[in-house]
Motif scaffolding. Structure first.
Motif, PDB file in Angstrom:
ATOM      1  N   TRP A   1       0.819  -1.192   0.105  1.00  0.00           N
ATOM      2  CA  TRP A   1      -0.176   0.082   0.121  1.00  0.00           C
ATOM      3  C   TRP A   1       0.917   1.253  -0.182  1.00  0.00           C
ATOM      4  O   TRP A   1       0.490   2.406   0.500  1.00  0.00           O
ATOM      5  CB  TRP A   1      -0.911   0.170   1.179  1.00  0.00           C
ATOM      6  CG  TRP A   1      -1.734  -1.120   1.311  1.00  0.00           C
ATOM      7  CD1 TRP A   1      -2.777  -1.646   0.471  1.00  0.00           C
ATOM      8  CD2 TRP A   1      -1.788  -2.323   2.359  1.00  0.00           C
ATOM      9  NE1 TRP A   1      -3.503  -2.565   1.161  1.00  0.00           N
ATOM     10  CE2 TRP A   1      -2.840  -3.253   2.167  1.00  0.00           C
ATOM     11  CE3 TRP A   1      -0.761  -2.415   3.269  1.00  0.00           C
ATOM     12  CZ2 TRP A   1      -2.766  -4.302   2.726  1.00  0.00           C
ATOM     13  CZ3 TRP A   1      -0.847  -3.584   4.171  1.00  0.00           C
ATOM     14  CH2 TRP A   1      -1.905  -4.667   3.880  1.00  0.00           C
ATOM     15  N   ARG A   2       2.176   1.318  -0.511  1.00  0.00           N
ATOM     16  CA  ARG A   2       3.154   2.329  -0.405  1.00  0.00           C
ATOM     17  C   ARG A   2       3.146   2.697  -1.995  1.00  0.00           C
ATOM     18  O   ARG A   2       3.255   2.206  -2.849  1.00  0.00           O
ATOM     19  CB  ARG A   2       4.357   1.857   0.024  1.00  0.00           C
ATOM     20  CG  ARG A   2       4.532   1.732   1.494  1.00  0.00           C
ATOM     21  CD  ARG A   2       5.895   1.454   2.103  1.00  0.00           C
ATOM     22  NE  ARG A   2       5.641   0.996   3.572  1.00  0.00           N
ATOM     23  CZ  ARG A   2       5.716  -0.064   4.217  1.00  0.00           C
ATOM     24  NH1 ARG A   2       5.737  -1.120   3.206  1.00  0.00           N
ATOM     25  NH2 ARG A   2       5.843   0.053   5.613  1.00  0.00           N
ATOM     26  N   PRO A   3       2.922   4.243  -1.968  1.00  0.00           N
ATOM     27  CA  PRO A   3       2.911   4.903  -3.088  1.00  0.00           C
ATOM     28  C   PRO A   3       4.282   4.647  -4.207  1.00  0.00           C
ATOM     29  O   PRO A   3       4.255   4.733  -5.374  1.00  0.00           O
ATOM     30  CB  PRO A   3       2.776   6.286  -3.072  1.00  0.00           C
ATOM     31  CG  PRO A   3       2.049   6.550  -1.684  1.00  0.00           C
ATOM     32  CD  PRO A   3       2.714   5.247  -1.014  1.00  0.00           C
ATOM     33  N   VAL A   4       5.294   4.491  -3.505  1.00  0.00           N
ATOM     34  CA  VAL A   4       6.464   4.353  -4.128  1.00  0.00           C
ATOM     35  C   VAL A   4       6.565   3.312  -5.018  1.00  0.00           C
ATOM     36  O   VAL A   4       7.230   2.876  -6.077  1.00  0.00           O
ATOM     37  CB  VAL A   4       7.823   3.997  -3.198  1.00  0.00           C
ATOM     38  CG1 VAL A   4       7.752   2.683  -2.612  1.00  0.00           C
ATOM     39  CG2 VAL A   4       9.197   4.249  -3.923  1.00  0.00           C
ATOM     40  N   HIS A   5       5.558   2.074  -4.805  1.00  0.00           N
ATOM     41  CA  HIS A   5       5.565   0.898  -5.733  1.00  0.00           C
ATOM     42  C   HIS A   5       4.464   1.007  -6.629  1.00  0.00           C
ATOM     43  O   HIS A   5       3.337   1.354  -6.335  1.00  0.00           O
ATOM     44  CB  HIS A   5       5.174  -0.067  -4.736  1.00  0.00           C
ATOM     45  CG  HIS A   5       6.400  -0.392  -3.888  1.00  0.00           C
ATOM     46  ND1 HIS A   5       7.616  -1.004  -4.335  1.00  0.00           N
ATOM     47  CD2 HIS A   5       6.399  -0.430  -2.551  1.00  0.00           C
ATOM     48  CE1 HIS A   5       8.391  -1.026  -3.295  1.00  0.00           C
ATOM     49  NE2 HIS A   5       7.507  -0.733  -2.103  1.00  0.00           N
ATOM     50  N   THR A   6       4.718   1.015  -7.869  1.00  0.00           N
ATOM     51  CA  THR A   6       3.534   1.409  -9.135  1.00  0.00           C
ATOM     52  C   THR A   6       3.502   0.156  -9.944  1.00  0.00           C
ATOM     53  O   THR A   6       3.886  -1.019  -9.799  1.00  0.00           O
ATOM     54  CB  THR A   6       4.086   2.440  -9.859  1.00  0.00           C
ATOM     55  OG1 THR A   6       5.226   2.012 -10.650  1.00  0.00           O
ATOM     56  CG2 THR A   6       4.657   3.733  -8.945  1.00  0.00           C
ATOM     57  N   ARG A   7       2.572   0.466 -10.823  1.00  0.00           N
ATOM     58  CA  ARG A   7       2.279  -0.685 -11.806  1.00  0.00           C
ATOM     59  C   ARG A   7       3.225  -1.324 -12.763  1.00  0.00           C
ATOM     60  O   ARG A   7       3.548  -2.235 -13.262  1.00  0.00           O
ATOM     61  CB  ARG A   7       1.041  -0.230 -12.715  1.00  0.00           C
ATOM     62  CG  ARG A   7       1.355   0.905 -13.765  1.00  0.00           C
ATOM     63  CD  ARG A   7       0.498   1.648 -14.427  1.00  0.00           C
ATOM     64  NE  ARG A   7       0.674   2.709 -15.217  1.00  0.00           N
ATOM     65  CZ  ARG A   7       1.295   3.889 -14.820  1.00  0.00           C
ATOM     66  NH1 ARG A   7       1.499   4.265 -13.738  1.00  0.00           N
ATOM     67  NH2 ARG A   7       1.620   4.806 -16.029  1.00  0.00           N
ATOM     68  N   GLU A   8       4.658  -0.609 -12.559  1.00  0.00           N
ATOM     69  CA  GLU A   8       5.606  -0.772 -13.392  1.00  0.00           C
ATOM     70  C   GLU A   8       6.269  -2.265 -12.827  1.00  0.00           C
ATOM     71  O   GLU A   8       6.895  -2.945 -13.698  1.00  0.00           O
ATOM     72  CB  GLU A   8       6.823   0.038 -13.324  1.00  0.00           C
ATOM     73  CG  GLU A   8       6.718   1.406 -13.898  1.00  0.00           C
ATOM     74  CD  GLU A   8       7.944   2.277 -13.787  1.00  0.00           C
ATOM     75  OE1 GLU A   8       8.932   2.085 -13.139  1.00  0.00           O
ATOM     76  OE2 GLU A   8       8.097   3.110 -14.499  1.00  0.00           O
ATOM     77  N   HIS A   9       5.695  -2.584 -11.707  1.00  0.00           N
ATOM     78  CA  HIS A   9       5.963  -3.828 -11.208  1.00  0.00           C
ATOM     79  C   HIS A   9       5.586  -5.202 -12.160  1.00  0.00           C
ATOM     80  O   HIS A   9       6.074  -6.243 -12.224  1.00  0.00           O
ATOM     81  CB  HIS A   9       5.673  -4.329  -9.760  1.00  0.00           C
ATOM     82  CG  HIS A   9       6.399  -3.272  -8.783  1.00  0.00           C
ATOM     83  ND1 HIS A   9       6.412  -3.657  -7.415  1.00  0.00           N
ATOM     84  CD2 HIS A   9       7.278  -2.240  -8.834  1.00  0.00           C
ATOM     85  CE1 HIS A   9       7.195  -2.866  -6.850  1.00  0.00           C
ATOM     86  NE2 HIS A   9       7.519  -2.170  -7.528  1.00  0.00           N
ATOM     87  N   MET A  10       4.424  -4.867 -12.788  1.00  0.00           N
ATOM     88  CA  MET A  10       3.786  -5.608 -13.364  1.00  0.00           C
ATOM     89  C   MET A  10       3.921  -5.695 -15.037  1.00  0.00           C
ATOM     90  O   MET A  10       3.407  -6.421 -15.672  1.00  0.00           O
ATOM     91  CB  MET A  10       2.242  -5.738 -13.064  1.00  0.00           C
ATOM     92  CG  MET A  10       1.956  -5.758 -11.751  1.00  0.00           C
ATOM     93  SD  MET A  10       2.422  -7.386 -10.945  1.00  0.00           S
ATOM     94  CE  MET A  10       0.963  -8.239 -11.335  1.00  0.00           C
TER      95      MET A  10
END
Length: 254
Positions: free
Chosen positions: A43-52
Motif C-alpha cells: 500500500w505504499r505509493p513508491v511501488h507502482t504498476r511498473e512492477h507488473m
C-alpha cells in the motif's frame, strides 16, 4: 537506487478512469482474451504498476490482451483505493482473469471483479495476522491506522470465482496462508513457487468456487491412468519376455 525487478515493455495505450494521475490503466494489445493485473507494494505509493509490466509483456507473447491497473494510496482511507480499483474494473468487464501480486492479491480478493478466475501471486490473505506480526515494517498500521480491518480482510469473504494461490514457502515478507480448519490441500515449492505459462486454451480448472479462504478446497487430485493393457479383474497377467510387446488376443472367427 537499484530496481530489484525487471522493467517490462511500455503499454500500447494508457486510459484514465478518473481525474487523478494515479487513476489510469496500461493497455497491451493482443489477439486473445483480456487479463487484468493489480500490482502490490504494501500500500505504499513508491511501488507502482511498473512492477507488473514484465508479466504483462510475457502474457502478450502468449496471446493475451492485458490491462495493468494503477490506483491511489491514501493512508487512513482504504476505501479510496478499493473504489479506484472497482471503478477501473468497470471498464474491463470482459476480463476473464484477474491477477494480483502481494497486496494486489488482497485487493483482487475484496474487489467487485466479475472475472471468472482470480490468480493470486504471494497474496496477503490475512490482514489481522499481517498486523499482529508487524509485517512490511508495520504496513497495516501505516495504511489502515485505527480502521476496522474486517471489510478489507480476504479471510472473511466468500468467493464465487475459481481461486489460484501461488506462494513460495521461503517468503518471510508476505507469509503464506495458514492451514485453515476443514478440508484443504495445497502444493508448496521449496524456496519459491513454480508455475507454467498461461495460455488462452489452458486457463481452466482451479479451486472450487463458492467457498471462503477459511475453508478453501482445491480441485480433486488427478487419478492415475490405467496401463494400456490392464488385465481384467480376476484374470491373470501373462508374463512376456523382456522387449516383447503385449498384444491384445485376436478373436478367431466362428
Amino acid at each position: 537506487m537499484n530496481i530489484p525487478w525487471k522493467i517490462g515493455p511500455e503499454p500500447d495505450q494508457v486510459i484514465s478512469y478518473g481525474d487523478s494521475v494515479d487513476q489510469i490503466i496500461d493497455l497491451y494489445q493482443g489477439d486473445g482474451p483480456l487479463i487484468t493485473l493489480i500490482h502490490g507494494g504494501y500500500w505504499r505509493p513508491v511501488h507502482t504498476r511498473e512492477h507488473m509490466r514484465a508479466l504483462a509483456g510475457k502474457l502478450v507473447t502468449h496471446g493475451f490482451k492485458v490491462a495493468n491497473i494503477e490506483y491511489r494510496r491514501d493512508p487512513g482511507n482504504p476505501e479510496k483505493l478499493l473504489n479506484d480499483v472497482n471503478q477501473a474494473l468497470e471498464k474491463l468487464t470482459d476480463s476473464i482473469a484477474l491477477i494480483g501480486f502481494s497486496v494486489g492479491g488482497q485487493i483482487a480478493l475484496i474487489s467487485k471483479s466479475k472475472a471468472h478466475k482470480l490468480i493470486l501471486l504471494a497474496p496477503i490473505t490475512d490482514l489481522q495476522r499481517t498486523k499482529d506480526e508487524h509485517l512490511g515494517e508495520g504496513a497495516v498500521d501505516i495504511f489502515f491506522g485505527n480502521r476496522e480491518l474486517s471489510p478489507f480482510d480476504p479471510m472473511l469473504k466468500k468467493y464465487e470465482q475459481h481461486l489460484y494461490l501461488i506462494h513460495g514457502d521461503a517468503d518471510d515478507r508476505v507469509l503464506p496462508m495458514r492451514r485453515p480448519a476443514g478440508p484443504f490441500r495445497q502444493r508448496v515449492s521449496p524456496g519459491g513457487a513454480e508455475a507454467g505459462a498461461l495460455r488462452p486454451a489452458r486457463l481452466g480448472g482451479g479451486v472450487s468456487a463458492g467457498c471462503g479462504l477459511a475453508r478453501l478446497r482445491s480441485q480433486r487430485p488427478r487419478r492415475h491412468r490405467r496401463p494400456l493393457h490392464h488385465p481384467r479383474r480376476g484374470s491373470r497377467l501373462r508374463r512376456h519376455p523382456p522387449g516383447e510387446r503385449h498384444l491384445p488376443r485376436r478373436r478367431l472367427p466362428r
